[in-house]
Design a protein around this motif. Structure first.
Motif, mmCIF file in Angstrom:
data_model
loop_
_atom_site.group_PDB
_atom_site.id
_atom_site.type_symbol
_atom_site.label_atom_id
_atom_site.label_comp_id
_atom_site.label_asym_id
_atom_site.label_seq_id
_atom_site.Cartn_x
_atom_site.Cartn_y
_atom_site.Cartn_z
ATOM 1 N N GLN A 248 0.874 -1.172 0.000
ATOM 2 C CA GLN A 248 0.000 0.000 0.000
ATOM 3 C C GLN A 248 0.913 1.224 0.000
ATOM 4 O O GLN A 248 1.886 1.271 0.747
ATOM 5 N N THR A 249 0.609 2.205 -0.844
ATOM 6 C CA THR A 249 1.495 3.361 -0.958
ATOM 7 C C THR A 249 0.738 4.604 -1.384
ATOM 8 O O THR A 249 -0.334 4.518 -1.988
ATOM 9 N N SER A 250 1.310 5.748 -1.077
ATOM 10 C CA SER A 250 0.755 7.025 -1.539
ATOM 11 C C SER A 250 1.262 7.371 -2.932
ATOM 12 O O SER A 250 0.797 8.330 -3.549
ATOM 13 N N LEU A 251 2.218 6.612 -3.435
ATOM 14 C CA LEU A 251 2.797 6.859 -4.753
ATOM 15 C C LEU A 251 1.973 6.168 -5.831
ATOM 16 O O LEU A 251 1.696 4.971 -5.736
ATOM 17 N N ASP A 252 1.591 6.911 -6.865
ATOM 18 C CA ASP A 252 0.862 6.292 -7.962
ATOM 19 C C ASP A 252 1.845 5.683 -8.955
ATOM 20 O O ASP A 252 3.071 5.753 -8.778
ATOM 21 N N GLN A 253 1.330 5.074 -10.026
ATOM 22 C CA GLN A 253 2.194 4.401 -10.984
ATOM 23 C C GLN A 253 3.218 5.354 -11.596
ATOM 24 O O GLN A 253 4.387 5.007 -11.762
ATOM 25 N N GLY A 254 2.768 6.576 -11.908
ATOM 26 C CA GLY A 254 3.674 7.541 -12.515
ATOM 27 C C GLY A 254 4.833 7.882 -11.603
ATOM 28 O O GLY A 254 5.981 7.991 -12.049
ATOM 29 N N ALA A 255 4.540 8.052 -10.297
ATOM 30 C CA ALA A 255 5.595 8.382 -9.336
ATOM 31 C C ALA A 255 6.564 7.218 -9.169
ATOM 32 O O ALA A 255 7.786 7.415 -9.055
ATOM 33 N N LEU A 256 6.042 5.994 -9.163
ATOM 34 C CA LEU A 256 6.906 4.826 -9.049
ATOM 35 C C LEU A 256 7.809 4.696 -10.269
ATOM 36 O O LEU A 256 8.988 4.352 -10.165
ATOM 37 N N ILE A 257 7.233 4.973 -11.446
ATOM 38 C CA ILE A 257 8.031 4.940 -12.667
ATOM 39 C C ILE A 257 9.150 5.970 -12.580
ATOM 40 O O ILE A 257 10.298 5.705 -12.932
#
Length: 335
Positions: A248-257
């Motif tokens: 579970q994270t506050s980071l969305d896919q774009g941020a993870l990328i």
């Protein structure tokens, strides 16, 4: 699975997700596998997150993310205390990835609540309150987190071909007994998944829980180094598939990328680690029948942390931290 056996597993996963993505270098992987990650946003308002103005504009080349490990079911993140708390700092200027463990028994100010163990913050206010607690007590500027509640350390270690660990003589018996093995000796050993988990669980040997956090960071660094060296797409796909449902994270896919790309493009990342409280700067004891680690002093610990993360010597903590530091010291005599 026991609470002790899952502690090491839970702290590894968040950082693996970012590193594995960076190692793969294939963007279609993100959309295929990251959709399984549970994204839960928290406020980005700096005042609400207890970020002091003095640290709000710290170096943009250093990204701090809170990593939490909790003991709960795979589909339930609420009402749990954090078994593990790590501040992961990606330092792009110096090409370093730094891991700062915060001991779960640390006595701190929990915003809007009371002074208590830091692992209590997650139970009463979830990841957002725990991020606020880290920012308020340690002059941090954290805006994002990753939480894991279960994983498969054994499979992860086996998938990267094991980890090399320098096993001490007083660790051998407990490691072999817990893993059900008899093949591990002293010195540099290549541990498989089951043995690595057993090694990370050792608590009542050496310097107790303090050394256990060091073992956890050692295993974490070894696995990450193996992933970065391999750059194997099949390995990356396998690890992402194992890990992603448990995050579970506050980071969305774009941020993870974005994070993965920064790690990958930086090249030659080295790893460093530390722990708070610092040796000789805390007072362990029982107050009101509860065991705490009380910082002596919190201000000095915060100065050390900023030297470690930002490589900034002589950091002067904010007035808010100084006030908390003095309050903690005032409770010590009430043992």
């Amino acid at each position: 699975m026991s609470k002790k056996s899952s502690t090491m597993k839970k702290i590894l996963i968040p950082l693996f997700i970012v590193i594995i993505l960076a190692a793969s270098g294939f963007y279609y992987v993100y959309s295929t596998y990251l959709g399984k990650i549970n994204t839960v946003k928290i406020t980005k308002n700096e005042e609400e997150l207890q970020i002091q103005p003095v640290v709000a504009d710290k170096s943009k080349d250093i990204i701090n993310i809170a990593l939490f490990g909790i003991d709960t079911r795979a589909d339930d993140y609420d009402g749990s205390r954090t078994d593990s708390i790590i501040i992961a700092s990606l330092d792009l200027s110096h090409k370093k990835l730094k891991l700062s463990s915060i001991m779960r028994d640390s006595f701190v100010s929990i915003p809007g609540e009371k002074y208590d163990k830091i692992n209590h913050a997650y139970e009463v206010g979830g990841p957002e309150l725990t991020v606020k607690t880290l920012n308020e007590n340690f002059d941090m500027n954290i805006k994002d987190y990753m939480t894991v509640n279960f994983s498969a350390l054994e499979e992860i270690v086996d998938a990267v071909g094991g980890v090399e660990i320098n096993v001490k003589d007083y660790e051998v018996d407990l490691l072999n007994k817990t893993s059900g093995s008899s093949s591990v000796g002293t010195g540099v050993q290549t541990l498989d998944g089951q043995q690595a988990l057993a090694y990370s669980r050792i608590r009542y040997s050496g310097d107790a829980d303090y050394e256990r956090t060091l073992r956890q960071r050692t295993v974490l660094q070894s696995v990450i180094n193996n992933v970065l060296k391999s750059k194997s797409l099949p390995q990356a796909l396998s690890l992402i598939e194992i890990l992603s449902p448990y995050v579970q994270t506050s980071l969305d896919q774009g941020a993870l990328i974005g994070l993965g790309t920064k790690v990958f493009s930086a090249g030659g990342i080295t790893m460093e680690d530390t722990r708070l409280p610092v040796d000789g700067q805390y007072i362990p004891g029982v107050w009101d029948e509860v065991f705490y680690l009380k910082y002596d002093t919190l201000s000095e610990n915060v100065s050390y942390l900023h030297d470690f993360i930002y490589e900034e010597k002589g950091y002067v903590p904010s007035p808010a931290v100084e006030e908390i530091s003095n309050t903690i010291l005032s409770t010590v005599s009430k043992n």
